[in-house]
Design an enzyme around this catalytic site. Sequence first.
Site, PDB file in Angstrom:
ATOM      1  N   LYS A  97       1.189  -5.706 -11.272  1.00 16.37           N
ATOM      2  CA  LYS A  97       1.337  -5.553 -12.718  1.00 16.37           C
ATOM      3  C   LYS A  97       2.348  -6.571 -13.246  1.00 16.37           C
ATOM      4  O   LYS A  97       2.106  -7.249 -14.227  1.00 16.37           O
ATOM      5  CB  LYS A  97       1.769  -4.125 -13.030  1.00 16.37           C
ATOM      6  CG  LYS A  97       1.990  -3.857 -14.508  1.00 16.37           C
ATOM      7  CD  LYS A  97       2.332  -2.412 -14.792  1.00 16.37           C
ATOM      8  CE  LYS A  97       2.742  -2.277 -16.245  1.00 16.37           C
ATOM      9  NZ  LYS A  97       3.150  -0.928 -16.619  1.00 16.37           N
ATOM     10  N   GLU A 156       7.606  -7.764  -2.340  1.00 13.39           N
ATOM     11  CA  GLU A 156       6.656  -7.656  -1.237  1.00 13.39           C
ATOM     12  C   GLU A 156       5.398  -8.469  -1.533  1.00 13.39           C
ATOM     13  O   GLU A 156       4.915  -9.235  -0.700  1.00 13.39           O
ATOM     14  CB  GLU A 156       6.257  -6.185  -1.013  1.00 13.39           C
ATOM     15  CG  GLU A 156       7.346  -5.295  -0.466  1.00 13.39           C
ATOM     16  CD  GLU A 156       8.221  -4.690  -1.559  1.00 13.39           C
ATOM     17  OE1 GLU A 156       8.235  -5.201  -2.708  1.00 13.39           O
ATOM     18  OE2 GLU A 156       8.914  -3.699  -1.250  1.00 13.39           O
ATOM     19  N   LYS A 204      15.876  -2.242  -4.937  1.00 16.21           N
ATOM     20  CA  LYS A 204      15.416  -3.637  -5.068  1.00 16.21           C
ATOM     21  C   LYS A 204      16.608  -4.574  -5.231  1.00 16.21           C
ATOM     22  O   LYS A 204      16.679  -5.636  -4.603  1.00 16.21           O
ATOM     23  CB  LYS A 204      14.500  -3.782  -6.287  1.00 16.21           C
ATOM     24  CG  LYS A 204      13.164  -3.066  -6.180  1.00 16.21           C
ATOM     25  CD  LYS A 204      12.311  -3.354  -7.421  1.00 16.21           C
ATOM     26  CE  LYS A 204      11.076  -2.484  -7.468  1.00 16.21           C
ATOM     27  NZ  LYS A 204      10.298  -2.643  -8.692  1.00 16.21           N
ATOM     28  N   GLY A 253       1.784   1.520 -13.365  1.00 17.92           N
ATOM     29  CA  GLY A 253       1.327   1.038 -12.059  1.00 17.92           C
ATOM     30  C   GLY A 253       0.526   2.084 -11.298  1.00 17.92           C
ATOM     31  O   GLY A 253      -0.555   1.806 -10.766  1.00 17.92           O
ATOM     32  N   ARG A 254       1.033   3.308 -11.248  1.00 17.14           N
ATOM     33  CA  ARG A 254       0.351   4.356 -10.461  1.00 17.14           C
ATOM     34  C   ARG A 254      -0.848   4.954 -11.200  1.00 17.14           C
ATOM     35  O   ARG A 254      -1.498   5.857 -10.689  1.00 17.14           O
ATOM     36  CB  ARG A 254       1.344   5.431 -10.037  1.00 17.14           C
ATOM     37  CG  ARG A 254       2.133   6.042 -11.168  1.00 17.14           C
ATOM     38  CD  ARG A 254       3.341   6.827 -10.663  1.00 17.14           C
ATOM     39  NE  ARG A 254       4.205   7.266 -11.759  1.00 17.14           N
ATOM     40  CZ  ARG A 254       5.164   6.543 -12.295  1.00 17.14           C
ATOM     41  NH1 ARG A 254       5.403   5.333 -11.860  1.00 17.14           N
ATOM     42  NH2 ARG A 254       5.900   7.026 -13.289  1.00 17.14           N
ATOM     43  N   GLU A 286       6.644   9.745  -7.942  1.00 12.86           N
ATOM     44  CA  GLU A 286       7.205   8.672  -8.775  1.00 12.86           C
ATOM     45  C   GLU A 286       7.146   9.083 -10.253  1.00 12.86           C
ATOM     46  O   GLU A 286       7.964   8.651 -11.055  1.00 12.86           O
ATOM     47  CB  GLU A 286       6.459   7.346  -8.543  1.00 12.86           C
ATOM     48  CG  GLU A 286       7.281   6.123  -8.940  1.00 12.86           C
ATOM     49  CD  GLU A 286       6.628   4.784  -8.594  1.00 12.86           C
ATOM     50  OE1 GLU A 286       5.657   4.399  -9.255  1.00 12.86           O
ATOM     51  OE2 GLU A 286       7.111   4.119  -7.665  1.00 12.86           O
ATOM     52  N   HIS A 344      -4.098  20.663  13.969  1.00 15.45           N
ATOM     53  CA  HIS A 344      -3.601  20.496  15.339  1.00 15.45           C
ATOM     54  C   HIS A 344      -2.265  19.787  15.359  1.00 15.45           C
ATOM     55  O   HIS A 344      -1.848  19.256  16.387  1.00 15.45           O
ATOM     56  CB  HIS A 344      -4.645  19.745  16.173  1.00 15.45           C
ATOM     57  CG  HIS A 344      -5.933  20.497  16.241  1.00 15.45           C
ATOM     58  ND1 HIS A 344      -6.177  21.475  17.182  1.00 15.45           N
ATOM     59  CD2 HIS A 344      -7.012  20.479  15.430  1.00 15.45           C
ATOM     60  CE1 HIS A 344      -7.376  21.999  16.970  1.00 15.45           C
ATOM     61  NE2 HIS A 344      -7.899  21.409  15.908  1.00 15.45           N
TER      62      HIS A 344
HETATM   63  O1  F6P Z   1       8.456   0.007  -6.934  1.00 18.07           O
HETATM   64  C1  F6P Z   1       7.803   0.733  -7.892  1.00 18.07           C
HETATM   65  C2  F6P Z   1       6.678   0.015  -8.550  1.00 18.07           C
HETATM   66  O2  F6P Z   1       7.099  -0.506  -9.748  1.00 18.07           O
HETATM   67  C3  F6P Z   1       5.497   0.947  -8.741  1.00 18.07           C
HETATM   68  O3  F6P Z   1       5.638   1.753  -9.840  1.00 18.07           O
HETATM   69  C4  F6P Z   1       4.371  -0.009  -8.826  1.00 18.07           C
HETATM   70  O4  F6P Z   1       3.150   0.630  -8.669  1.00 18.07           O
HETATM   71  C5  F6P Z   1       4.745  -0.944  -7.705  1.00 18.07           C
HETATM   72  O5  F6P Z   1       6.143  -1.037  -7.770  1.00 18.07           O
HETATM   73  C6  F6P Z   1       4.119  -2.302  -7.760  1.00 18.07           C
HETATM   74  O6  F6P Z   1       4.452  -3.000  -8.915  1.00 18.07           O
HETATM   75  P1  F6P Z   1       3.651  -4.280  -9.363  1.00 18.07           P
HETATM   76  O7  F6P Z   1       2.231  -3.878  -9.591  1.00 18.07           O
HETATM   77  O8  F6P Z   1       4.316  -4.760 -10.615  1.00 18.07           O
HETATM   78  O9  F6P Z   1       3.744  -5.310  -8.262  1.00 18.07           O
END
Ligand code: F6P
Length: 514
Positions: free
Chosen positions: A200, A206, A483, A257-258, A343, A374
């Site tokens: 987003k 990452e 972060k 995002g979610r 979240e 199990h």
């Molecule tokens: O770390 C939280 C977050 O902002 C989530 O809410 C989001 O889904 C994820 O990181 C990834 O964010 P982006 O889509 O901006 O890379």
Amino acid sequence: MRCDQTPAWRALQAHANNFQGFDLREAFRSDAQRLAALSQTAPHVFADLSKNHTDAATEALLLALAEQTGLVQHRDAMFRGEPINNTEGRAVMHWLLRQPPSAARTVRAELVEALAQVHTTLDAMLAYAEQIRADAQITDVVNIGIGGSDLGPQMAVRALQDFVVPGKRFHFVSNVDGHELAAVLQDLRPENTLFLIASKTFTTLETMTNARSALAWFKAQGGLDVGRHFAALTTNVAAAAEFGIETTFGFWDWVGGRYSMWSAIGLPVAMAIGAAGFRQLLAGAHAMDQHFQSAPLAQNLPVRLGLLDVWYRNFLGYTSRSIAPYHSALRRVPAYLQQLEMESNGKRVDRHGQPLPYGTSPVLWGEPGTNGQHAYFQMLHQGTDVVPLEFIAVKKPTHRLKDHHELLLANAIAQAQALMLGQPDEGGHKHFTGNRPSTFLLLDELTPASLGALIALQEHRVFVSGAVWGINSFDQWGVELGKVLARDIHARIVSGDAAGLDASTAALLARVRD
Ligand code: F6P
């Protein structure tokens, strides 16, 4: 009014005291209407709520709580496009992504333009998905994203595995841990691979680290046409262009995002199941939106589930909920729901920043059945804590293997029964108290439409409990501190500078540098 200051909250507290002797077995014996009263049909989903620690009186008090905390007003504000994500000054309109074009007649005038943009982007993204599906040279699609830019599409592609186009493999790389990307890359060839950089913000550490490494790998392996082999899914179109990506599908800051798998973030899903399948996914979710918006609260499944969550968390003291999908294709659903619930509702202040004296998000966890039976079901049956369990089962299988599905469904139903009935006449280690609560969600078939409805149901139930708790379910400030500190520690790992660190952090730094 804050929920704990309402008359309904006080009434629920008193009711909870009387509820201590509640026994499911007795509740069924004494009320012939219990099953009917606590069953609910919603689009694509049947829910049996009757094995829960609730009854008509409890539901009536919870509905009063919903009324006194303004649930309907809050819901309607979301569907009007008001900026209910107040800490970020944003509207919350993932539901708009699921509206058909014909809804332009019914949405508010202010949203007509946004809906037109949604459909322009959707049409372009689905055309691109079809183009890639028809492109036999592309055999591997690698989605690079994390959190909402990974969990939703990954969950949906796995869930809809029976609808996935043959000849293409879908990979999901999320972790900054290079082992994950390296393991995927080792089987790939640049000329056969399409990378989707899903973020987003297009700033997430990452994702950017993995995207840079994927690009470096692509070039090092002789890949030539970056324009053809990389696409971006983002609200930050400028950053994607700066990265060197020509094909970008955008979305908007009013998609959390979610809550974003319905947007361009759903591109891998569209590639996997096709444009028509993706439209069915949206239609299933839209049907649930309509149910949430228009069904009377007493017959409104997201409302009933969300209020039950409040009852369990704040009045009966159940701090977690376990998710048991009895369908291996739904194996990523627990992880998806973890982000969605925790979240969204893992907040200790109300939407005005005031600390809350009551509990909010439960801990969510789970694994597919029958595997969980199990592993940790022992604790659900005989542990000291009561953990409400949510079964998700599918009536019709898509395979033809004899006996399996009957055995699978038998196990799901038997577990719900065993949790409730227990084995109270046995002593010692063989004693099961029973009276353990569960919800049973049943889909007729696992299709794009039913998955869409199931996920929208979960989104809205999280909305309901968050609204009652008075929190902003649409921000996530709690992920920011880590972060910032990770950037600082990374610089220190490189430089070795431990000045000003606490003893434990400094010692860990020294050990990893050693
Ligand atoms: O770390 C939280 C977050 O902002 C989530 O809410 C989001 O889904 C994820 O990181 C990834 O964010 P982006 O889509 O901006 O890379």
